[in-house]
Design an enzyme around this catalytic site. Structure first.
Site, mmCIF file in Angstrom:
data_model
loop_
_atom_site.group_PDB
_atom_site.id
_atom_site.type_symbol
_atom_site.label_atom_id
_atom_site.label_comp_id
_atom_site.label_asym_id
_atom_site.label_seq_id
_atom_site.Cartn_x
_atom_site.Cartn_y
_atom_site.Cartn_z
ATOM 1 N N LYS A 221 32.148 38.218 48.116
ATOM 2 C CA LYS A 221 31.865 39.482 48.784
ATOM 3 C C LYS A 221 30.376 39.645 49.077
ATOM 4 O O LYS A 221 29.516 38.946 48.541
ATOM 5 C CB LYS A 221 32.380 40.650 47.941
ATOM 6 C CG LYS A 221 33.891 40.816 48.011
ATOM 7 C CD LYS A 221 34.363 42.068 47.306
ATOM 8 C CE LYS A 221 35.873 42.272 47.518
ATOM 9 N NZ LYS A 221 36.366 43.482 46.809
ATOM 10 N N ARG A 255 40.973 38.267 41.153
ATOM 11 C CA ARG A 255 41.514 38.055 42.507
ATOM 12 C C ARG A 255 40.494 37.232 43.282
ATOM 13 O O ARG A 255 39.371 37.699 43.521
ATOM 14 C CB ARG A 255 41.774 39.397 43.188
ATOM 15 C CG ARG A 255 42.379 39.291 44.579
ATOM 16 C CD ARG A 255 42.591 40.680 45.179
ATOM 17 N NE ARG A 255 43.200 40.613 46.506
ATOM 18 C CZ ARG A 255 42.507 40.490 47.643
ATOM 19 N NH1 ARG A 255 41.180 40.439 47.607
ATOM 20 N NH2 ARG A 255 43.136 40.439 48.810
#
Length: 274
Positions: A221, A255
């Protein structure tokens, strides 16, 4: 600490890894990569072989400013792939990344096992009732607004306290309807500035007060690659570092895009507790 997936109890005392399968053309890292059956099945097989317990399938990119996708298009993208995976790998525990109740319902009926909702039921008033009727595990994430507006909604008095209050309210709403298997996701990168993401990570253990399993999703991210002045493609090392911190602070599920590295991280951290 267990969750019931298709009659199988999954013990989250030992952290598990959830592999990401994006079916969108515009996801920030792997958008448009898995567009045919062979590519999809090869990637699922790789993630399962590498040690993924769950495969998280999404057909609506939730990156900041993502394009709107209609419910019809989301279903057209999702359902054939859920059926394909379920047929080829029938033991796979498929998680469906959606905030729409009807998509959740049809996905479970097609073979999925878990609902992963970025909005914790706030973007579809029928979501909690639907999950309660389906009696499947429910991942509720913290976010404000929508993927199109969330980055304008980053004002908090105290981000950690606000998240604790948010999850307390959403967990109670879920329990009131009979949802028993709830997992919380702090929502790194969703309605949070770079600084807020790191404050949240630094205090992540405080969310354990909810007494719910916690999913951490930081894989590649912007909180990693922007800080390191690099790209998502070069953010695997940073991802592993933050996953390590997440595990040390109580994460039950990671995740990730890169399953092998995450599974190795779990094994190493678990060895510290021997």
């Amino acid at each position: 600490m267990t969750i019931n997936c298709k009659g199988k109890l999954i013990d989250l005392t030992t952290p598990k890894v959830m592999g990401i399968l994006n079916l969108t053309p515009d996801s920030f890292f792997d958008g448009g990569k898995y567009t045919n059956e062979n590519a999809i099945l090869n990637q699922v097989e790789k993630m399962l072989t590498d040690g993924a317990t769950f495969i998280d399938v999404g057909a609506y990119s939730s990156r900041p400013g993502a394009d709107f996708v209609s419910e019809t298009e989301e279903l057209q993208r999702l359902l054939p792939i859920i059926a394909l995976i379920d047929k080829k790998f029938p033991e796979t525990l498929i998680s469906v990344d959606t905030f729409r109740a009807e998509v959740a319902k049809q996905s479970i009926e097609t073979g999925a096992a878990i609902i992963n909702d970025i909005s914790a039921g706030k973007l579809d008033d029928n979501m909690l009732k639907t999950v309660a009727n389906l009696q499947v595990p429910y991942i509720m994430m913290h976010m404000r607004g929508t993927p199109q507006t969330m980055q304008q909604l980053t004002n908090y008095d105290d981000i950690v306290k606000d998240l604790i209050f948010y999850f307390s309210e959403r967990i109670q709403a879920a329990h009131n309807l009979g949802i028993t298997d709830v997992i919380i996701d702090p929502g790194f990168g969703f309605a949070k500035t770079l600084e807020q993401n790191y404050k949240l990570l630094n205090n992540l253990e405080l969310l354990n007060i909810t007494e719910k399993p916690m999913l951490v999703g930081v894989s590649r991210k912007s909180m990693i690659y922007k800080l390191l002045q690099t790209t998502p493609q070069n953010a695997l090392n940073g991802t592993t570092v933050l996953n390590t911190i997440g595990l040390q602070k109580g994460a039950s599920i990671l995740r990730v895009h890169d399953v092998k590295e995450a599974v190795e991280t779990v094994k190493l951290i678990q060895n510290l507790n021997c």
